[in-house]
Design a protein around this motif. Structure first.
Motif, short mmCIF file in Angstrom:
data_model
loop_
_atom_site.label_atom_id
_atom_site.label_comp_id
_atom_site.label_asym_id
_atom_site.label_seq_id
_atom_site.Cartn_x
_atom_site.Cartn_y
_atom_site.Cartn_z
N VAL A 1 0.86 -1.27 -0.12
CA VAL A 1 0.04 -0.05 -0.07
C VAL A 1 0.83 1.36 0.07
N GLU A 2 0.39 2.43 -0.36
CA GLU A 2 1.07 3.47 -0.49
C GLU A 2 -0.02 4.66 0.23
N ARG A 3 0.84 5.47 1.10
CA ARG A 3 0.10 6.32 1.88
C ARG A 3 -0.46 7.70 1.23
N LEU A 4 -1.55 8.10 1.37
CA LEU A 4 -2.04 9.33 0.72
C LEU A 4 -1.85 10.43 1.73
N GLU A 5 -1.12 11.51 1.06
CA GLU A 5 -0.71 12.57 2.10
C GLU A 5 -1.62 13.65 2.28
#
Length: 408
Positions: free
Chosen positions: A389-393
């Motif tokens: 997963v990739e964090r949404l900033e």
């Protein structure tokens, strides 16, 4: 005509009616039989055939027999040498054929013992590998592959043995036992006996000629005529048998050379085919074992990851109450949730894990220190690899990502 030869050490003697010719101490000596008077002596160092030729030349030079035709001519000596060479050639070829058969049979015998050992090894490998193939461990599969490969290799070796035995040794053995060679040899022996008779009769003719001035001229003339007639008849028979023997020996020699060459070529071709087949089997086996090794390494890494996941699932209650756990991979959020997007698909393998689809939007509850995170998606909560997963900033990223609806 030279009638006989006696070898005693370095002494070689020839008698020609009234004369004695002998070779001793590298010299050619000639004396009369009647009073042993020495009439000639020359240095000579050569073979028996050259010794005969030199003796004849010396006799002609001394004028003992002149050109009466009793001495063998060069053509006869050449033909006699040719028959002798053919006899030696066919005898050597026959011995070589016997050697090929003997060595080939020895190879098959030793190789058959090796086959028995290798087949036992292949059987042991299969007995271990076949019952345990359901196991996730790589060794049973590799053992089965090795056993199967060696079994196939021994089948190829067995085929090589059949070719050598049936298509190489059997024809050579039949050729060795062929009566054609023995028949040709009998002709050669018959020719040798006739040649000896011609030499003996030539001595008799010389003896009768020496008596022409003694006693009854008519009686001596008749005896000389009869001796010469018998000599001519023996010469005629000898030449006929010599031609027949030469033809027979030449045919046998040609057959030996051709068939032996063909059998050797066949044996080499069979060996080449066998080694190529074995090489192909070993290359295939090596490729399969290499693939199994890579699969085993991959499985080992997967088991290690799952072990870490199991620890996280077991201790997630404890981790959730621990406020000082260090987030890893998704950034640092102190006691708060944040939003992330799935960048890889993940399929849950055990209870407590959360399956992910590409572009899923998740709410991250906890980032564990072992590379696994706990999150919520589609009203389901579970653990998954943090790297998936990739964090949404910011809000724009969250809005853009939310436009892609979840599939699950």
């Amino acid at each position: 005509m030279l009638s006989s030869c006696r070898n005693k050490g370095t002494l070689k003697a020839f008698t020609t009616g009234l004369m004695l010719i002998f070779f001793f101490d590298n010299r050619l000596w000639i004396s009369l039989d009647t009073n042993k008077q020495l009439i000639a002596c020359i240095w000579f160092r050569s073979t028996d055939d050259n010794f005969v030729s030199a003796s004849q030349a010396l006799l002609k030079q001394l004028g003992h027999f002149g050109n009466d035709g009793l001495n063998p001519d060069e053509e006869e000596l050449h033909c006699h040498q040719q028959v002798g060479d053919l006899y030696k050639s066919t005898r050597a070829a026959k011995h070589f054929q016997k050697d090929i058969i003997r060595r080939a049979e020895g190879f098959i015998s030793i190789s058959s013992k090796q086959m028995e050992i290798v087949r036992r090894f292949a059987k042991d490998c299969c007995q271990y590998g076949t019952p345990n193939q359901s196991s996730t461990l790589p060794l049973p599969e590799v053992a089965s592959q090795i056993g199967s490969c060696h079994g196939s290799m021994e089948k190829e070796r067995e085929a090589l043995h059949r070719i050598i035995s049936n298509q190489v040794c059997a024809p050579l053995r039949a050729l060795v036992r062929d009566s054609q060679l023995e028949d040709a040899r009998l002709l050669v022996r018959h020719y040798d006996r006739l040649r000896q008779e011609v030499e003996a009769q030539g001595t008799e003719v010389a003896r009768q000629r020496s008596k022409q001035g003694d006693g009854s001229a008519v009686e001596n003339s008749i005896k000389l005529h009869l001796a010469e007639a018998k000599l001519d008849e023996l010469k005629s028979r000898m030449k006929a048998v010599r031609k027949e023997a030469t033809f027979a020996m030449s045919s046998v020699e040609a057959q030996q050379q051709e068939k032996t060459f063909q059998q050797l070529l066949l044996m080499v071709s069979a060996e080449k085919s066998y080694h190529q087949s074995v090489l192909s089997l070993l290359e295939k086996l090596h490729s399969e074992i290499t693939q199994d090794e890579q699969l085993a390494m991959s499985t080992s890494e997967s088991l290690s990851v799952r072990s870490d996941s199991s620890v996280q699932v077991t201790d997630r209650g404890t981790d959730s109450n621990t406020s000082h756990s260090t987030p890893h991979g998704l950034g640092d959020k102190d006691d708060g949730f944040f939003v992330a997007k799935a960048v890889h698909e993940f399929e849950a393998q055990q209870e407590g894990e959360l399956s992910l689809s590409l572009d899923d939007i998740l709410v991250i509850h906890q980032v564990g220190p072992s590379g696994w995170s706990k999150g919520e998606c589609h009203d389901r909560v579970g653990w998954f690899p943090s790297a998936y997963v990739e964090r949404l900033e910011n809000l724009d990223q969250i809005t853009e990502a939310s436009e892609t609806p979840c599939d699950k």
